[in-house]
Design a protein around this motif. Structure first.
Motif, PDB file in Angstrom:
ATOM      1  N   ARG A  58      39.196  29.411  46.438  1.00  0.00           N
ATOM      2  CA  ARG A  58      40.578  29.058  46.109  1.00  0.00           C
ATOM      3  C   ARG A  58      41.046  27.867  46.937  1.00  0.00           C
ATOM      4  O   ARG A  58      41.724  26.971  46.427  1.00  0.00           O
ATOM      5  CB  ARG A  58      41.497  30.264  46.340  1.00  0.00           C
ATOM      6  N   ARG A  61      39.287  24.572  45.714  1.00  0.00           N
ATOM      7  CA  ARG A  61      39.860  24.112  44.442  1.00  0.00           C
ATOM      8  C   ARG A  61      41.227  23.481  44.661  1.00  0.00           C
ATOM      9  O   ARG A  61      41.543  22.425  44.086  1.00  0.00           O
ATOM     10  CB  ARG A  61      39.970  25.296  43.483  1.00  0.00           C
ATOM     11  N   THR A  99      37.486  44.365  41.794  1.00  0.00           N
ATOM     12  CA  THR A  99      38.144  43.128  41.347  1.00  0.00           C
ATOM     13  C   THR A  99      37.360  41.873  41.689  1.00  0.00           C
ATOM     14  O   THR A  99      37.737  40.780  41.280  1.00  0.00           O
ATOM     15  CB  THR A  99      39.527  43.016  41.977  1.00  0.00           C
ATOM     16  N   GLY A 102      39.153  38.826  43.176  1.00  0.00           N
ATOM     17  CA  GLY A 102      39.855  37.834  42.368  1.00  0.00           C
ATOM     18  C   GLY A 102      39.098  36.540  42.173  1.00  0.00           C
ATOM     19  O   GLY A 102      39.687  35.524  41.773  1.00  0.00           O
ATOM     20  N   TRP A 104      36.980  35.528  39.941  1.00  0.00           N
ATOM     21  CA  TRP A 104      36.838  34.973  38.593  1.00  0.00           C
ATOM     22  C   TRP A 104      38.037  34.111  38.226  1.00  0.00           C
ATOM     23  O   TRP A 104      37.899  33.134  37.485  1.00  0.00           O
ATOM     24  CB  TRP A 104      36.662  36.101  37.576  1.00  0.00           C
ATOM     25  N   ARG A 105      39.234  34.444  38.750  1.00  0.00           N
ATOM     26  CA  ARG A 105      40.413  33.615  38.479  1.00  0.00           C
ATOM     27  C   ARG A 105      40.421  32.342  39.321  1.00  0.00           C
ATOM     28  O   ARG A 105      41.186  31.412  39.033  1.00  0.00           O
ATOM     29  CB  ARG A 105      41.690  34.411  38.763  1.00  0.00           C
ATOM     30  N   ALA A 106      39.590  32.302  40.367  1.00  0.00           N
ATOM     31  CA  ALA A 106      39.576  31.144  41.270  1.00  0.00           C
ATOM     32  C   ALA A 106      38.560  30.086  40.855  1.00  0.00           C
ATOM     33  O   ALA A 106      38.556  28.988  41.429  1.00  0.00           O
ATOM     34  CB  ALA A 106      39.266  31.607  42.690  1.00  0.00           C
ATOM     35  N   SER A 109      37.454  24.396  36.958  1.00  0.00           N
ATOM     36  CA  SER A 109      36.809  23.655  35.878  1.00  0.00           C
ATOM     37  C   SER A 109      36.353  22.300  36.415  1.00  0.00           C
ATOM     38  O   SER A 109      37.019  21.721  37.270  1.00  0.00           O
ATOM     39  CB  SER A 109      37.770  23.433  34.710  1.00  0.00           C
ATOM     40  N   GLN A 135      31.065  28.042  36.467  1.00  0.00           N
ATOM     41  CA  GLN A 135      31.447  28.368  35.091  1.00  0.00           C
ATOM     42  C   GLN A 135      30.378  29.247  34.436  1.00  0.00           C
ATOM     43  O   GLN A 135      30.700  30.187  33.701  1.00  0.00           O
ATOM     44  CB  GLN A 135      31.643  27.082  34.291  1.00  0.00           C
ATOM     45  N   ARG A 138      30.846  32.739  35.510  1.00  0.00           N
ATOM     46  CA  ARG A 138      31.934  33.414  34.799  1.00  0.00           C
ATOM     47  C   ARG A 138      31.483  33.828  33.400  1.00  0.00           C
ATOM     48  O   ARG A 138      31.856  34.909  32.919  1.00  0.00           O
ATOM     49  CB  ARG A 138      33.174  32.526  34.726  1.00  0.00           C
ATOM     50  N   TYR A 141      29.577  36.956  33.823  1.00  0.00           N
ATOM     51  CA  TYR A 141      30.501  38.076  34.052  1.00  0.00           C
ATOM     52  C   TYR A 141      31.100  38.579  32.736  1.00  0.00           C
ATOM     53  O   TYR A 141      31.223  39.785  32.510  1.00  0.00           O
ATOM     54  CB  TYR A 141      31.586  37.608  35.004  1.00  0.00           C
ATOM     55  N   ARG A 142      31.446  37.653  31.867  1.00  0.00           N
ATOM     56  CA  ARG A 142      32.122  38.028  30.628  1.00  0.00           C
ATOM     57  C   ARG A 142      31.167  38.534  29.549  1.00  0.00           C
ATOM     58  O   ARG A 142      31.545  39.374  28.726  1.00  0.00           O
ATOM     59  CB  ARG A 142      32.897  36.824  30.090  1.00  0.00           C
TER      60      ARG A 142
END
Length: 226
Positions: A58, A61, A99, A102, A104-106, A109, A135, A138, A141-142
């Motif tokens: 975080r 970025r 979680t 957090g 994945w939200r950090a 792109s 990326q 992620r 993960y998805r």
């Protein structure tokens, strides 16, 4: 974490023992207070590492985005979300593991780094490369759970028949419904997609190493432009 791992050196050596004796000694060792304390310390170290890696990502970025926009660095950078006083209760460890702190939200792109140099700049290229790898993590993960299917085993390892689509549902909706409803008597990666699953699995668990690599690449770029 390396120090904690080294504390488990009392584990029996598989190469020095017959299989039955190795299993006997291993079973006895995992019941000892030494092992239980070492195992707890390792779990704590892993969770703290995850919290710090997420904060590093975080912060990297945020610093890169502000520098690319021509703004001054923030007065405060994101910090790891840990409890004060070094207290690490089990519920907090469970929260971090569930979680992924957090992270994945950090994930950033690619793009901001190109405002600090040309596409041929090796420092810019390295930041962009690490952003692309994050990326990919992620995506792992998805998507990695989307490759499983319910099936009817035939007695051979992962051999058997895939369940037919449910009437009125498409193939993907049927796949999810079959898993959710517990149809069939087994679960496996869809035939022919093992290589894809392995790559998604690798990308998924590489997110921590890639976060540190991204942070290091951003720091190198920012230092060169300061």
């Amino acid at each position: 974490m390396d120090e904690t791992k080294s504390a488990g050196s009392s584990l029996p050596n598989r190469d020095d023992l017959a299989p039955a004796e190795y299993q006997r000694q291993l079973h006895a060792y995992v019941q000892t207070s030494e092992y239980k304390a070492s195992d707890h310390e390792l779990r704590v170290a892993v969770v703290l590492s995850k919290a710090h890696d997420a904060a590093l990502l975080r912060a990297a970025r945020k610093l890169l985005a502000r520098r690319a926009d021509g703004k001054r660095p923030p007065r405060r950078l994101p910090r790891p979300r840990i409890l004060p006083g070094g207290h690490v209760p089990q519920w907090w460890m469970n929260t971090i593991n569930t979680t992924y702190a957090g992270i994945w939200r950090a994930i950033p792109s690619p793009g901001a780094e190109f405002r600090l140099g040309g596409p041929d700049d090796p420092l810019v290229q390295e930041v962009a490369k690490q952003a692309r790898l994050l990326q990919a993590s992620r995506v792992g993960y998805r998507k990695r759970d989307s490759l499983y299917e319910a099936f009817i085993p035939d007695g051979t390892p992962f051999g058997g028949c895939s369940l037919p689509p449910i009437r009125g549902l498409g193939p993907e909706a049927s796949r999810r419904a079959n898993l959710l409803l517990g149809r069939g008597s087994g679960m496996r990666v869809q035939p022919g997609r093992d290589e894809e699953f392995d790559q998604l699995h690798t990308d998924y668990f590489a997110v921590w190493d890639r976060s540190r690599a991204y942070g290091a690449a951003v720091l190198a770029l920012l230092r060169a432009r300061s």
